[in-house]
Design a protein around this motif. Structure first.
Motif, PDB file in Angstrom:
ATOM      1  N   GLY A   2      54.991  13.253  28.029  1.00  0.00           N
ATOM      2  CA  GLY A   2      55.615  14.104  29.023  1.00  0.00           C
ATOM      3  C   GLY A   2      57.119  14.093  28.881  1.00  0.00           C
ATOM      4  O   GLY A   2      57.679  13.417  28.006  1.00  0.00           O
ATOM      5  N   HIS A   3      57.778  14.848  29.766  1.00  0.00           N
ATOM      6  CA  HIS A   3      59.228  14.942  29.695  1.00  0.00           C
ATOM      7  C   HIS A   3      59.904  13.584  29.854  1.00  0.00           C
ATOM      8  O   HIS A   3      60.941  13.313  29.221  1.00  0.00           O
ATOM      9  N   ARG A   4      59.363  12.711  30.733  1.00  0.00           N
ATOM     10  CA  ARG A   4      59.984  11.411  30.958  1.00  0.00           C
ATOM     11  C   ARG A   4      60.053  10.621  29.652  1.00  0.00           C
ATOM     12  O   ARG A   4      61.108  10.066  29.300  1.00  0.00           O
ATOM     13  N   GLU A   5      58.942  10.536  28.931  1.00  0.00           N
ATOM     14  CA  GLU A   5      58.906   9.791  27.666  1.00  0.00           C
ATOM     15  C   GLU A   5      59.748  10.478  26.599  1.00  0.00           C
ATOM     16  O   GLU A   5      60.427   9.811  25.804  1.00  0.00           O
ATOM     17  N   ASP A   6      59.708  11.817  26.574  1.00  0.00           N
ATOM     18  CA  ASP A   6      60.513  12.554  25.599  1.00  0.00           C
ATOM     19  C   ASP A   6      62.007  12.291  25.811  1.00  0.00           C
ATOM     20  O   ASP A   6      62.767  12.117  24.849  1.00  0.00           O
ATOM     21  N   LEU A   7      62.408  12.273  27.080  1.00  0.00           N
ATOM     22  CA  LEU A   7      63.814  12.014  27.387  1.00  0.00           C
ATOM     23  C   LEU A   7      64.226  10.610  26.942  1.00  0.00           C
ATOM     24  O   LEU A   7      65.307  10.427  26.375  1.00  0.00           O
ATOM     25  N   LEU A   8      63.367   9.644  27.204  1.00  0.00           N
ATOM     26  CA  LEU A   8      63.697   8.272  26.828  1.00  0.00           C
ATOM     27  C   LEU A   8      63.827   8.136  25.311  1.00  0.00           C
ATOM     28  O   LEU A   8      64.784   7.535  24.814  1.00  0.00           O
ATOM     29  N   ASP A   9      62.885   8.717  24.578  1.00  0.00           N
ATOM     30  CA  ASP A   9      62.954   8.660  23.113  1.00  0.00           C
ATOM     31  C   ASP A   9      64.194   9.382  22.598  1.00  0.00           C
ATOM     32  O   ASP A   9      64.880   8.908  21.680  1.00  0.00           O
ATOM     33  N   GLY A  10      64.490  10.532  23.174  1.00  0.00           N
ATOM     34  CA  GLY A  10      65.668  11.280  22.757  1.00  0.00           C
ATOM     35  C   GLY A  10      66.954  10.526  23.047  1.00  0.00           C
ATOM     36  O   GLY A  10      67.879  10.511  22.229  1.00  0.00           O
ATOM     37  N   ALA A  11      67.004   9.883  24.220  1.00  0.00           N
ATOM     38  CA  ALA A  11      68.195   9.105  24.584  1.00  0.00           C
ATOM     39  C   ALA A  11      68.373   7.920  23.647  1.00  0.00           C
ATOM     40  O   ALA A  11      69.510   7.575  23.272  1.00  0.00           O
ATOM     41  N   MET A  12      67.288   7.279  23.238  1.00  0.00           N
ATOM     42  CA  MET A  12      67.397   6.160  22.298  1.00  0.00           C
ATOM     43  C   MET A  12      67.976   6.630  20.973  1.00  0.00           C
ATOM     44  O   MET A  12      68.841   5.959  20.385  1.00  0.00           O
ATOM     45  N   ARG A  13      67.501   7.748  20.492  1.00  0.00           N
ATOM     46  CA  ARG A  13      68.029   8.261  19.219  1.00  0.00           C
ATOM     47  C   ARG A  13      69.506   8.615  19.342  1.00  0.00           C
ATOM     48  O   ARG A  13      70.298   8.369  18.422  1.00  0.00           O
ATOM     49  N   CYS A  14      69.897   9.195  20.482  1.00  0.00           N
ATOM     50  CA  CYS A  14      71.300   9.544  20.694  1.00  0.00           C
ATOM     51  C   CYS A  14      72.179   8.295  20.746  1.00  0.00           C
ATOM     52  O   CYS A  14      73.285   8.278  20.188  1.00  0.00           O
TER      53      CYS A  14
END
Length: 205
Positions: A2-14
């Motif tokens: 979901g969006h919550r997990e996608d955001l967390l993964d994206g933030a880690m990469r950033c």
């Protein structure tokens, strides 16, 4: 996901690419394929999301702190156990692109990112429980408050100092062997007392 997990993964990469200060909300949205409204809905703010992303990155290193095969050779509270644990921790600092450099960014820019700083300060207190359990034995949930306020602060201060030295000048940063020998000399000067008598096991009620 979901969006919550996608955001967390994206933030880690950033974080790994740009760090805290240079990562914008739009960077996270682009990296995660979500939208700006999702950040506020799931995490409250960009800084809260970045703080949780950093904690998640550090938690991924947790397995590297543990003994290979699940058991340390040294007894809980011994100098041998001390050396084993810090050998594993320093191993994560040697790795290229170590996430620990992000800790230094918080130390130098924490006043500009108070929400990140405060969230990570709370997480650090909990991480101290894990260090105590690894070094001294026992379960994290059985560690009393007085140990958290003494041993926990001692170990997290040592960790912060190591992160700083390995970030600033890896060539002269201390090894686990040097730390262990330094502790041995301190103990010898104090009369040869042990680090601490390990706690007896707690029998669940």
């Amino acid at each position: 996901m979901g969006h919550r997990e996608d955001l967390l993964d994206g933030a880690m990469r950033c974080l790994l690419e740009k760090g805290f200060a240079r990562t914008t909300a739009r960077d996270i949205v682009k990296e995660s394929g979500t939208n700006l409204a999702s950040i506020g809905y799931h995490y409250g703010s960009k800084d809260a999301l970045l703080a949780q992303a950093y904690v998640a990155l550090v938690e991924r290193l947790g397995d590297d702190f543990e003994a290979e095969g699940g058991e340390f050779d040294g007894a809980p509270g011994s100098l041998e156990r001390f050396g084993e644990v810090w050998t594993n921790i320093i191993g994560t600092m040697r790795a290229p692109g170590s996430v620990w450099r992000l800790s230094m960014e918080i130390l130098t820019m924490g006043d500009r990112m108070p929400e990140v700083r405060d969230h990570l300060a709370r997480a650090q207190r909990e991480a101290a429980r894990g260090l105590i359990a690894m070094l001294m034995g026992g379960r994290e949930e059985d560690i009393p408050d007085d140990e958290l306020a003494t041993l926990g602060k001692f170990y997290t201060t040592l960790m912060t100092g190591l992160i700083a030295q390995w970030t600033f000048d890896p060539k002269t940063a201390p090894t686990a062997e040097e730390l262990t020998e330094g502790l041995r000399r301190v103990l010898a000067g104090a009369g040869g007392a042990g680090i601490r008598t390990p706690r007896p096991p707690v029998t669940p009620a």
